[in-house]
Each structure stands twice: as C-alpha cells, then as structure tokens.
Design an enzyme around this catalytic site. Structure first.
Site, PDB file in Angstrom:
ATOM      1  N   LYS A  56       0.558   4.845   8.377  1.00 44.42           N
ATOM      2  CA  LYS A  56       1.154   5.245   7.096  1.00 44.42           C
ATOM      3  C   LYS A  56       0.100   5.360   6.012  1.00 44.42           C
ATOM      4  CE  LYS A  56       2.415   2.007   4.586  1.00 44.42           C
ATOM      5  NZ  LYS A  56       1.832   1.118   3.543  1.00 44.42           N
ATOM      6  N   THR A  79       0.866  -1.170   0.000  1.00 43.83           N
ATOM      7  CA  THR A  79       0.000   0.000   0.000  1.00 43.83           C
ATOM      8  C   THR A  79       0.906   1.224   0.000  1.00 43.83           C
ATOM      9  OG1 THR A  79      -1.746  -1.146   1.195  1.00 43.83           O
ATOM     10  CG2 THR A  79      -1.803   1.263   1.231  1.00 43.83           C
ATOM     11  N   LYS A 124      -7.176   1.317  -2.883  1.00 40.31           N
ATOM     12  CA  LYS A 124      -6.781   0.880  -1.535  1.00 40.31           C
ATOM     13  C   LYS A 124      -7.003   1.994  -0.518  1.00 40.31           C
ATOM     14  CE  LYS A 124      -5.246  -1.730   1.731  1.00 40.31           C
ATOM     15  NZ  LYS A 124      -3.905  -2.338   1.788  1.00 40.31           N
TER      16      LYS A 124
END
Length: 304
Positions: free
Chosen positions: A254, A111, A186
């Site tokens: 993150k 990701t 995502k």
C-alpha cells in the site's frame, strides 16, 4: 514563552487530557500502552473489540464507535491500515471530524496519502480543530521501545502542543513542514527501505549459496558501509526463519503504491521502487501478505 502559549502546551497534561486511540494492531497496542503508563486516560476504538481486550484489562476504556470516542477526548491518535480507513475514520458520517469538539487535536499516524492529509487538515480547521499527519517508522520493535521515528506535518504551534505526547511513543520527532509534509517524508522513508530490503535479501542469498555462515557474515558487514536498520534488525530474523510481521507486507505494498502515485503526480520515475513493488506483489500473490516485509527473502527460496 508567553503565557497563552504555555497554557496551550500545558493543557495536554495527563491530569487535564483524555486521549482517544484508534487502531491497536502490531504497533498501536504498544503506543497506546505508553500513553496509559504516562498517566493519561486512554479511550480505545478498533473494529474488533477482542483486539483491545489486553489493553482494556490494563485499565483503558472502550468506545463503541469513533463518534463516541470523539465526544470524550481532547486529543485523538489514529493508526489504521489504509487511506480508505483513514478517510472513513475522519470524514465518514460517524467520523471524528463530525463529532469531536472545537480545539481537539487529531494526530493521524497511519502511513497514508499526502493529499488526504491535506483534506483532513482543511476539514479540521473549518471546524475549529487541529490536525497533524505524523506517520512513523521503526516497526514493532520501535513501538515497544517508544523509539519510533515520527515525521510530522501541520502547524508549528499545534506540533509544539502535541510534541510531549509524541515523545511518549518516539525518540526521533521532527516537524517537516505544513500539512502533508509528514506523509511525504514517510514516502521518502519507504522508498529507501524498499530497495534496501532487496539488497538485504540478495546479500543473504549470496552468502548462503557461497557456503558461508550467514550469521557470521552479518557480524562482519552490519557495522560497515553496508549497515542499515533492515540489515541490523531484520536480517537476523531472516536467518532464524522468523517472518512474523513487524510491518505487514500488505501495508508495505500500500505504501509503495502511494509513493508511486505521488511520484507520478510530480512527474518523476522511481525504477527501484517499481521493481520492489513488483516483487512484493509476487510475494503477496504467493500467500505471504500477512507476514513481515523481510519475508521478501522467501521469493528466492521459492525460486531455487
């Protein structure tokens, strides 16, 4: 299907293809194992060789650097920690793009940033290679069961070629558009999870405070309108006091940072995500960044 396209797809048969795999963490180890069990020769690289030992004992092969791995493989899959790791692995001096052969298909399942995915796609095309951004959802359970949701950005023809390999690791595989589209999808996934996890934790806190049996309550609500993947798979872990990572808190932080930056670039505000990022920051500051995302529940436990 015409002959050249059939040949293009068949080139990724186990008999003709060596796959490189970079990153063998919570999810990557299972994903690489599925490829190995399907008959592919799999070459591994990770910063800590000891992490790869169980896979090497199964018959996979070690590479001392991304550049060494790149020279031996026709397809390379990466799933690492942060965008900076992706940039180093692909664009660094010893990176994949400087050492892989023309025609190589590079699949980044980390990701990461949609903008970085587009940079890698462009750099790969300039060298005669093909890049897909293909982040995943489903955590450790999805990886073990080859049931990951895989969201793909990149050229349709390259996706078609890589799809048989992706299907060894996932069960819901959709090309969402051109380069970067997988990463954007995502981000949508992570935005939905972030607020949902707050709801799951608050629901269990409420149930416990009301003197209810949380496991019994879960049986009542998990198949109704409140049902979700997090409620079904992670709420039982919370109830059992098991907070081992299916997906790390630090990596979720993150992801939320990437989503918030992308939202800012698009001039939209996401207050639910902003709240989740704040709460997870508090959780990390309390020393739980290496636990699973469902460890968010501990904030309420600490603040009783």
């Amino acid at each position: 299907m015409n002959d050249w396209k059939r040949k293009w797809i068949m080139m990724f048969s186990p008999e003709q293809t060596t796959i490189g795999f970079v990153g063998v963490g919570v999810m990557g180890a299972s994903m690489a194992t599925h490829l190995h069990h399907a008959g592919y020769e799999v070459h591994l690289y990770t910063r800590t060789k000891a992490k790869a030992k169980p896979l090497l004992e199964k018959g996979m092969h070690w590479a001392d650097s991304p550049s060494e791995l790149a020279k031996q493989c026709q397809c390379i899959v990466t799933i690492v920690g942060y965008p900076r790791d992706v940039e180093e692995i692909y664009l660094g001096e010893n990176g994949l793009l400087h050492h892989a052969s023309p025609g190589c298909v590079l699949i980044d399942m980390t990701t990461s940033s949609p903008l970085l995915a587009k940079r890698i796609y462009k750099a790969a095309a300039e060298r005669g290679m093909h890049a897909l951004d293909a982040p995943v959802s489903g955590g450790d359970v999805g990886a073990r069961n080859a049931a990951l949701s895989i969201m793909v950005g990149g050229d349709a023809e390259v996706f078609q070629r890589a799809e048989p390999i992706l299907r060894l690791m996932g069960s819901n595989i959709i090309r969402q558009g051109e380069a970067g589209a997988g990463q954007h999808t995502k981000m949508v996934n992570q935005i939905a999870i972030a607020s949902n996890m707050i709801g799951v934790c608050e629901a269990l806190v409420y149930a416990k405070s009301a003197g209810l049996d949380p496991a019994s309550v879960l049986n009542s609500i998990e198949t109704g309108a409140a049902g979700s993947w997090s409620l079904q798979h992670l709420a039982p872990r919370i109830i059992a006091g098991r907070f081992e990572p299916g997906f790390f808190v630090k990596h979720f932080i993150k992801d939320m940072g990437i989503a918030l930056q992308s939202a800012e670039d698009m001039a939209i505000r996401l207050p639910g995500l902003e709240l989740a990022r704040k709460l997870y920051g508090e959780l990390a500051d309390a020393g739980f960044e290496d636990e699973g995302t469902h460890a968010l529940y501990k904030l309420w436990e600490m603040n009783k």
